[in-house]
Enzyme design. Structure first.
Site, PDB file in Angstrom:
ATOM      1  N   CYS A 247       0.870  -1.162   0.000  1.00  0.00           N
ATOM      2  CA  CYS A 247       0.000   0.000   0.000  1.00  0.00           C
ATOM      3  C   CYS A 247       0.911   1.216   0.000  1.00  0.00           C
ATOM      4  O   CYS A 247       2.099   1.106   0.210  1.00  0.00           O
ATOM      5  CB  CYS A 247      -0.870   0.050   1.241  1.00  0.00           C
ATOM      6  SG  CYS A 247      -1.813  -1.455   1.520  1.00  0.00           S
TER       7      CYS A 247
ATOM      8  N   ARG B 215       1.905   0.957  -6.301  1.00  0.00           N
ATOM      9  CA  ARG B 215       1.920   0.061  -5.138  1.00  0.00           C
ATOM     10  C   ARG B 215       0.566  -0.581  -4.907  1.00  0.00           C
ATOM     11  O   ARG B 215       0.430  -1.469  -4.070  1.00  0.00           O
ATOM     12  CB  ARG B 215       2.319   0.830  -3.880  1.00  0.00           C
ATOM     13  CG  ARG B 215       3.705   1.437  -3.959  1.00  0.00           C
ATOM     14  CD  ARG B 215       3.983   2.224  -2.721  1.00  0.00           C
ATOM     15  NE  ARG B 215       4.037   1.365  -1.549  1.00  0.00           N
ATOM     16  CZ  ARG B 215       5.156   0.906  -1.039  1.00  0.00           C
ATOM     17  NH1 ARG B 215       6.308   1.203  -1.576  1.00  0.00           N
ATOM     18  NH2 ARG B 215       5.124   0.143   0.021  1.00  0.00           N
TER      19      ARG B 215
ATOM     20  N   TRP C 274      -3.980  -1.743  -1.865  1.00  0.00           N
ATOM     21  CA  TRP C 274      -4.088  -2.912  -2.739  1.00  0.00           C
ATOM     22  C   TRP C 274      -4.421  -4.059  -1.811  1.00  0.00           C
ATOM     23  O   TRP C 274      -3.558  -4.568  -1.111  1.00  0.00           O
ATOM     24  CB  TRP C 274      -2.768  -3.148  -3.459  1.00  0.00           C
ATOM     25  CG  TRP C 274      -2.720  -4.417  -4.239  1.00  0.00           C
ATOM     26  CD1 TRP C 274      -2.141  -5.598  -3.862  1.00  0.00           C
ATOM     27  CD2 TRP C 274      -3.268  -4.652  -5.535  1.00  0.00           C
ATOM     28  NE1 TRP C 274      -2.302  -6.544  -4.832  1.00  0.00           N
ATOM     29  CE2 TRP C 274      -2.989  -5.999  -5.869  1.00  0.00           C
ATOM     30  CE3 TRP C 274      -3.987  -3.871  -6.437  1.00  0.00           C
ATOM     31  CZ2 TRP C 274      -3.397  -6.563  -7.067  1.00  0.00           C
ATOM     32  CZ3 TRP C 274      -4.380  -4.447  -7.631  1.00  0.00           C
ATOM     33  CH2 TRP C 274      -4.078  -5.777  -7.942  1.00  0.00           C
TER      34      TRP C 274
ATOM     35  N   ASN D  88       0.266   1.051   6.813  1.00  0.00           N
ATOM     36  CA  ASN D  88       0.668  -0.091   5.984  1.00  0.00           C
ATOM     37  C   ASN D  88       1.118  -1.196   6.924  1.00  0.00           C
ATOM     38  O   ASN D  88       1.711  -0.906   7.955  1.00  0.00           O
ATOM     39  CB  ASN D  88       1.884   0.244   5.114  1.00  0.00           C
ATOM     40  CG  ASN D  88       1.514   1.117   3.941  1.00  0.00           C
ATOM     41  OD1 ASN D  88       0.348   1.350   3.686  1.00  0.00           O
ATOM     42  ND2 ASN D  88       2.535   1.590   3.253  1.00  0.00           N
ATOM     43  N   GLY D  89       0.901  -2.420   6.545  1.00  0.00           N
ATOM     44  CA  GLY D  89       1.405  -3.525   7.361  1.00  0.00           C
ATOM     45  C   GLY D  89       0.278  -4.236   8.072  1.00  0.00           C
ATOM     46  O   GLY D  89      -0.880  -4.147   7.684  1.00  0.00           O
TER      47      GLY D  89
ATOM     48  N   GLU E 250      -3.083 -12.218 -29.770  1.00  0.00           N
ATOM     49  CA  GLU E 250      -2.494 -11.491 -28.647  1.00  0.00           C
ATOM     50  C   GLU E 250      -1.085 -10.994 -29.008  1.00  0.00           C
ATOM     51  O   GLU E 250      -0.711  -9.868 -28.674  1.00  0.00           O
ATOM     52  CB  GLU E 250      -2.465 -12.406 -27.403  1.00  0.00           C
ATOM     53  CG  GLU E 250      -1.634 -11.931 -26.232  1.00  0.00           C
ATOM     54  CD  GLU E 250      -2.084 -10.604 -25.631  1.00  0.00           C
ATOM     55  OE1 GLU E 250      -3.165 -10.100 -26.005  1.00  0.00           O
ATOM     56  OE2 GLU E 250      -1.336 -10.052 -24.803  1.00  0.00           O
TER      57      GLU E 250
ATOM     58  N   LYS F 211      -0.012  -7.023 -28.918  1.00  0.00           N
ATOM     59  CA  LYS F 211       1.117  -6.464 -28.157  1.00  0.00           C
ATOM     60  C   LYS F 211       1.944  -5.544 -29.031  1.00  0.00           C
ATOM     61  O   LYS F 211       2.321  -4.451 -28.641  1.00  0.00           O
ATOM     62  CB  LYS F 211       2.037  -7.574 -27.643  1.00  0.00           C
ATOM     63  CG  LYS F 211       1.796  -8.243 -26.301  1.00  0.00           C
ATOM     64  CD  LYS F 211       1.373  -7.387 -25.196  1.00  0.00           C
ATOM     65  CE  LYS F 211      -0.115  -7.377 -25.235  1.00  0.00           C
ATOM     66  NZ  LYS F 211      -0.942  -7.089 -24.205  1.00  0.00           N
TER      67      LYS F 211
ATOM     68  N   GLU G 259       0.115  -2.320 -29.895  1.00  0.00           N
ATOM     69  CA  GLU G 259      -0.015  -1.428 -28.742  1.00  0.00           C
ATOM     70  C   GLU G 259       1.252  -0.630 -28.476  1.00  0.00           C
ATOM     71  O   GLU G 259       1.192   0.549 -28.183  1.00  0.00           O
ATOM     72  CB  GLU G 259      -0.335  -2.243 -27.477  1.00  0.00           C
ATOM     73  CG  GLU G 259      -1.751  -2.728 -27.381  1.00  0.00           C
ATOM     74  CD  GLU G 259      -1.985  -3.552 -26.119  1.00  0.00           C
ATOM     75  OE1 GLU G 259      -3.002  -3.321 -25.463  1.00  0.00           O
ATOM     76  OE2 GLU G 259      -1.159  -4.426 -25.789  1.00  0.00           O
TER      77      GLU G 259
ATOM     78  N   HIS H  67      -7.304 -17.551 -47.647  1.00  0.00           N
ATOM     79  CA  HIS H  67      -8.614 -16.992 -47.988  1.00  0.00           C
ATOM     80  C   HIS H  67      -8.585 -15.466 -48.036  1.00  0.00           C
ATOM     81  O   HIS H  67      -9.622 -14.831 -47.912  1.00  0.00           O
ATOM     82  CB  HIS H  67      -9.668 -17.477 -46.990  1.00  0.00           C
ATOM     83  CG  HIS H  67      -9.826 -18.965 -46.999  1.00  0.00           C
ATOM     84  ND1 HIS H  67     -10.391 -19.649 -48.052  1.00  0.00           N
ATOM     85  CD2 HIS H  67      -9.438 -19.910 -46.107  1.00  0.00           C
ATOM     86  CE1 HIS H  67     -10.377 -20.949 -47.801  1.00  0.00           C
ATOM     87  NE2 HIS H  67      -9.788 -21.139 -46.624  1.00  0.00           N
TER      88      HIS H  67
ATOM     89  N   LYS I 110      -4.575   2.178 -19.024  1.00  0.00           N
ATOM     90  CA  LYS I 110      -4.476   0.838 -18.441  1.00  0.00           C
ATOM     91  C   LYS I 110      -5.835   0.173 -18.302  1.00  0.00           C
ATOM     92  O   LYS I 110      -6.040  -0.942 -18.723  1.00  0.00           O
ATOM     93  CB  LYS I 110      -3.775   0.920 -17.082  1.00  0.00           C
ATOM     94  CG  LYS I 110      -3.637  -0.427 -16.367  1.00  0.00           C
ATOM     95  CD  LYS I 110      -2.655  -1.323 -17.078  1.00  0.00           C
ATOM     96  CE  LYS I 110      -2.713  -2.755 -16.575  1.00  0.00           C
ATOM     97  NZ  LYS I 110      -2.075  -3.669 -17.516  1.00  0.00           N
TER      98      LYS I 110
END
Lengths: 601, 397
Positions: free
Chosen positions: A2, A27, A72, A98-99, A477, A481, A484, A500, A596
């Protein structure tokens, strides 16, 4: 993981807190909050990304003291209630932390007469401080007493209403002070405030910092100690990438560890079962007519991969839908349709909208996501977490691998429940999954060879990716990539489709990248390779150990691991895209025009 | 610049070729000892000694280090990385960090197990004498070794270093050795620039220290705490044993019914031990390791993603990453004569060392002292001894 930010100084605190939280977002980013302190404490919190918090923050605030936090969650949902800062009921004390407070249950019992509003261990801290204050202790005494009661590892910042100081203490969790011209910062790491100052003091374990408008006082074991400053000489962005030039490369290299977390404790390789902690009754699965996957972008390709696995392992019809195109229609029976949403962030607006349509129609829903407690998890009937850890690079890499691995476990689970998958075949699949981290590591060990090939072909006119079966989503995919991050023209095709139409695009200037592993019918794709070679195109192949490599111009090998071999092959395409983009000096972590997680439809 | 926090330069760029095949894909500092890599032991010790700024000099297979340590947050330190592209010796490595350190700094080897105390000792000696004209040009920790001639033997006069002699032949002049923890000032860079190559063509720190000792003064600090080195493959087993005996392992992971796991073991949370398997003292089972039913693993180090299948017996052995040890494979311990890089080592005691991604077919038997390379395939039922090179396919009969 965090992030903490704090400020006491001459200027308005809110802007610094907001910027600090954005800087700390790497984080963790599933809920965030700030507290502004003067005679009263005003708390603003929001589940979701920092930007969602920022949307509800007031403008033009006058408070010059504040604390902030981005979370998080690893345990407990990231609801608004669980977001930091936490306060005592009366709004007298606010805390970010945190923790882990190991003895919080004992403390909570002891404080049972007070009102708790969250599930967090943190909330005991403001209550402990408030209780001391209520019994007449000075703020410093109250903080010292409260901290003395805590067991565990933590970094804590405490604010008290009507008191122009912040208190900070750490034990085994990082906390650093920043000394700017206009005030003092606190951060879980220096990236929180690096734009404002590079003069810092790292707190030692057990040290208590008291920060006010005049600066900082430090105490160790009740005695004042000197504040030792040091000057950092690094740039803002470099720190958290751990020596890598881009998050994307760091995240590509994190895949073995991410995958081990994905699989941890879920595979039973002796009896061929998986433990996913989802509640899909056997009677329901037996009556199932269709599994639908809804997703966007890379997650959509993970869904395609999974659909093939579900059809073969669970013997149920599947369909894969681009979320923005999705309708629950076609005369399907909602009671016999399972809709699986695949989304890294759990916040993708198109996917959320699709899953709401499925829910309205009455279908059962399941989310496969990286983000505990994200919006999608509150909309669906069940969720499975891919446990890949935070992903910062806009181009998804490790989450694709973890999504497919998770969905493969879902396929085995459904197949076993429906009684259509033998334990022998299930054991085989699970052994392949367990071999996945080691196989991916072997690809990463070949990093340099991929870079060479990528540099050789970087200036090609276009790039075509081909594959069959499980190799087809990997071709798509791989091409995505490259589009992007290198902005090159790249396309993925089912290998058999080349003749074809797309074959007209193939020239000497367009390398073809082919997946030739288990699960992709390599011998059939070999015929397509001859077609493109006849037009002068070079072929770069990813091959299983038992596929002859003579035919392709450049071969990369994957170790034997059955149905996940194409997924391992994909790691080559990730590295290939990265090194092409790198040679062209692209903005790899933040490609133009992309974000994102896309929270608009 | 006074008041700038002291930083520590940790040297982690070297390969450790004597430890092949284990160092084919990772640098020596990333070899696991107990619950963590050698380098993590060093970083934890530096952090515990109160130094929070660490410059890691990386080179060979540096991705492994960077992926593992990231920005150092999880250890409460700020890590920065300096790349040594060519491994031209420890002095050259320190030179790479010149722009990342202040007036005074520490230098440590990234592959020795030490305690925070030695770092504190060197720091106190370095900073304690911070006057306008420091009394010494450098500080260096020394310790005692029962086998001094394996290391840099140090001659002292009082507490002054007279000379370091690397791996002396014949009788060692003393049992005092270089512990690999140094305190330097900026002027060391001048000394490095003036120091020539050693016989092996590299630029080595001991040569620089000798130069400083000759022209000025190098202060020795005596350290009596734990100092462990992994210079040969089999050292990894003894060092692991010592660390685990001291209670530095963690038991998590999945242990199935009837399995017995000694508490002097490190079992990662993502590892599993199958039914009725036995995991004996002094064993490390890393991430995603699977021990099959009825298998026995004792005094062994098992790297990530390895599989030891049902009924296999593995004693005093090192099993590389992603290795498969087939069903009922036997790797017993015993004494053997082993040749590493042309040097003959007699009466060495270990079972086997298996390189990454190797597959040992079911029912195979490895004689004590067998070293099998990276990516080897051994046919089922093979009996093998000696050394097998990388990428070999061994057929039976």
């Amino acid at each position: 993981m965090c992030g903490i930010i704090g400020y006491v100084g001459e200027q308005s605190a809110l802007g610094f807190l907001s910027t600090g939280l954005s800087n700390l977002e790497y984080r963790g980013y599933d809920s965030a909050g700030v507290a502004l302190v003067d005679e009263e404490i005003d708390v603003y919190k929001q589940a979701g990304e920092v930007s969602e918090l920022q949307a509800v923050l007031p403008e033009n605030t006058s408070e010059r003291i504040g604390i902030g936090h981005t979370r998080w969650s690893t345990h407990g949902p990231p609801t608004r209630a669980n977001a930091h800062p936490h306060t005592d009921g009366a709004g007298q004390v606010a805390v970010v932390h945190n923790g882990i407070i190991e003895n919080y249950e004992t403390l909570r019992e002891e404080l049972s007469e007070r009102t708790f509003t969250s599930d967090t261990d943190t909330e005991v801290i403001p209550h402990l401080v408030a209780r001391e204050l209520d019994s007449g202790a000075s703020p410093l005494e109250a903080v010292e007493e409260a901290i003395g009661r805590l067991e565990g590892s933590f970094a804590v910042v405490i604010a008290i209403a009507g008191y122009d100081k912040l208190f900070a203490v750490r034990r085994d969790s990082p906390l650093v002070l920043g000394h700017a011209d206009h005030g003092t910062f606190l951060g879980s790491d220096v990236t929180a405030f690096l734009e404002e100052t590079q003069e810092v003091t790292y707190l030692d374990d057990g040290e208590l910092a008291v920060i006010d408008f005049d600066g900082v006082e430090l105490f160790a074991d009740g005695e004042r100690v000197d504040v030792e400053r040091q000057t950092l000489d690094w740039e803002a962005d470099a720190a958290e990438k751990g020596g890598y030039e881009h998050y994307m490369l760091k995240e590509i290299h994190e895949q073995p560890r991410a995958l081990r977390q994905t699989l941890s404790g879920r595979l039973n390789t002796e009896d061929g079962t998986v433990e996913l902690d989802i509640d899909l009754p056997t009677e329901y699965l037996n009556s199932l007519e269709e599994v639908q996957f809804v997703a966007c972008g890379t997650s959509y390709y993970a869904g395609q991969y999974a659909a093939t696995l579900v059809e073969s392992l669970a013997e149920v019809r599947t369909s894969v839908h681009i979320a923005s195109e999705y309708e629950f229609s076609g005369g399907r029976d909602p009671w016999r349709t399972l809709v699986i949403a695949v989304t890294q962030s759990g916040e993708t607006a198109d996917t959320l909208s699709a899953i709401r349509k499925a829910t309205r129609a009455g279908a059962r829903t399941l989310a496969v996501t990286n983000t505990l407690g994200s919006t999608i998890t509150r909309v669906v009937d069940d969720s499975v977490f891919i446990r890949a850890g935070p992903e910062i690079g806009v181009a998804a890499t490790k989450t694709f691998a973890s999504q497919v691995a998770t969905l493969a476990m879902v396929a085995v689970s459904v197949g076993r429940s429906r009684g259509v998958l033998s334990s022998e075949r299930a054991v085989e699949i699970l052994e392949s999954l367990r071999a996945l981290p080691g196989a991916v590591q072997q690809v990463l060990d070949a990093d340099r060879a991929v870079a060479e090939i990528a540099h050789e072909y970087a200036d090609s006119e276009a790039f075509f990716y081909i594959g069959r079966q499980l190799g087809y989503p990997v071709a798509l995919e791989g091409a995505l990539k490259l589009k992007e991050i290198s902005y090159d023209h790249a396309e993925g095709f089912a290998a058999g489709e080349l003749k074809h139409g797309p074959l007209a695009l193939v020239t000497e200037e367009t390398p073809v990248l082919a997946v030739l592993t288990d699960g992709t019918r390599p011998s059939e794709t070999m015929n397509n390779i001859k077609e493109v070679q006849a037009r002068g195109a070079d072929v770069v192949g990813v091959v299983s150990s038992d596929v002859p490599t003579k035919q392709v111009d450049m071969a990369f090998s994957v170790p034997e691991c059955g149905v996940v071999e194409p997924l391992v092959a994909n790691v080559y395409w990730q590295l290939f895209a990265y090194y092409v983009a790198h040679k062209k000096d692209r903005s790899i972590d933040r490609p133009r025009n992309l974000a994102k997680s896309v929270t608009v439809e | 610049m006074r008041g700038e926090e002291l930083s520590a330069v940790v040297l982690a760029a070297g390969e450790g070729s004597r430890l092949a095949p284990l160092t084919k894909r990772r640098p020596k500092p990333m070899l696991p000892v107990g619950s963590k890599p050698l380098l993590e032991h060093v970083i934890s010790a530096v952090s515990e000694a109160g130094i929070k700024r660490i410059v890691l000099v990386v080179g060979y297979e540096r991705d492994r280090i960077q992926t593992y340590f990231g920005d150092g947050d999880d250890w409460g330190v700020s890590l920065s990385y300096t790349v040594q592209d060519q491994q031209l010796g420890t002095a050259h490595a320190v030179q790479q960090a010149a722009n990342a350190v202040g007036d005074e700094f520490l230098v440590l080897n990234g592959d020795r197990l030490i305690e925070p105390e030695v770092i504190e000792q060197v720091r106190e000696e370095l900073i304690g004498q911070e006057t306008e004209t420091p009394e010494s040009d450098a500080v260096m920790a020394v310790t005692r070794s029962a086998e001094p001639s394996r290391y840099g033997v140090v001659t002292l006069e009082g507490s002054d270093v007279v000379e370091i002699v690397e791996k002396p032949r014949g009788d060692s002049p003393s049992e005092i050795i270089n512990a690999g923890v140094y305190g330097f000032r900026q002027d060391v860079f001048e000394a490095i620039a003036q120091t020539g190559q050693s016989d092996s063509g590299e630029y080595e720190l001991p040569t620089v220290v000798n130069r400083l000792a000759e022209k000025g003064r190098v202060q020795a600090v005596r350290y009596n705490g734990r100092w462990l080195d992994v210079s040969q493959l089999w050292d990894l087993l003894t060092v692991t044993g010592q660390v685990l005996d001291d209670g530095h392992g963690h038991l998590s992971g999945t242990v199935e019914e009837g399995a017995q796991v000694s508490n002097l073991v490190h079992l990662d949370e993502t590892a599993t031990v199958g039914k009725n398997a036995v995991v004996g003292r002094g064993t490390t089972l890393a991430e995603n390791v699977r021990i099959g039913p009825n298998a026995t693993v004792e005094r062994s180090v098992v790297f990530p993603d390895a599989t030891i299948r049902a009924g296999a017996v593995v004693r005093n052995s090192i099993i590389g990453a992603n290795v498969t040890v087939g069903e009922n494979v036997t790797i017993p311990k015993g004494k053997a004569t082993v040749v590493v890089e042309g040097t003959v080592h007699e009466d060495v005691q270990f079972g086997g060392v298996i390189g990454d991604n190797t597959h040992l077919g079911g029912g195979s038997v490895l004689e004590p002292g067998t070293i099998i390379g990276d990516s080897v395939t051994l046919a089922p039922g093979t009996t093998i001894r000696g050394t097998v090179d990388d990428n070999v396919e061994v057929r039976n009969g």
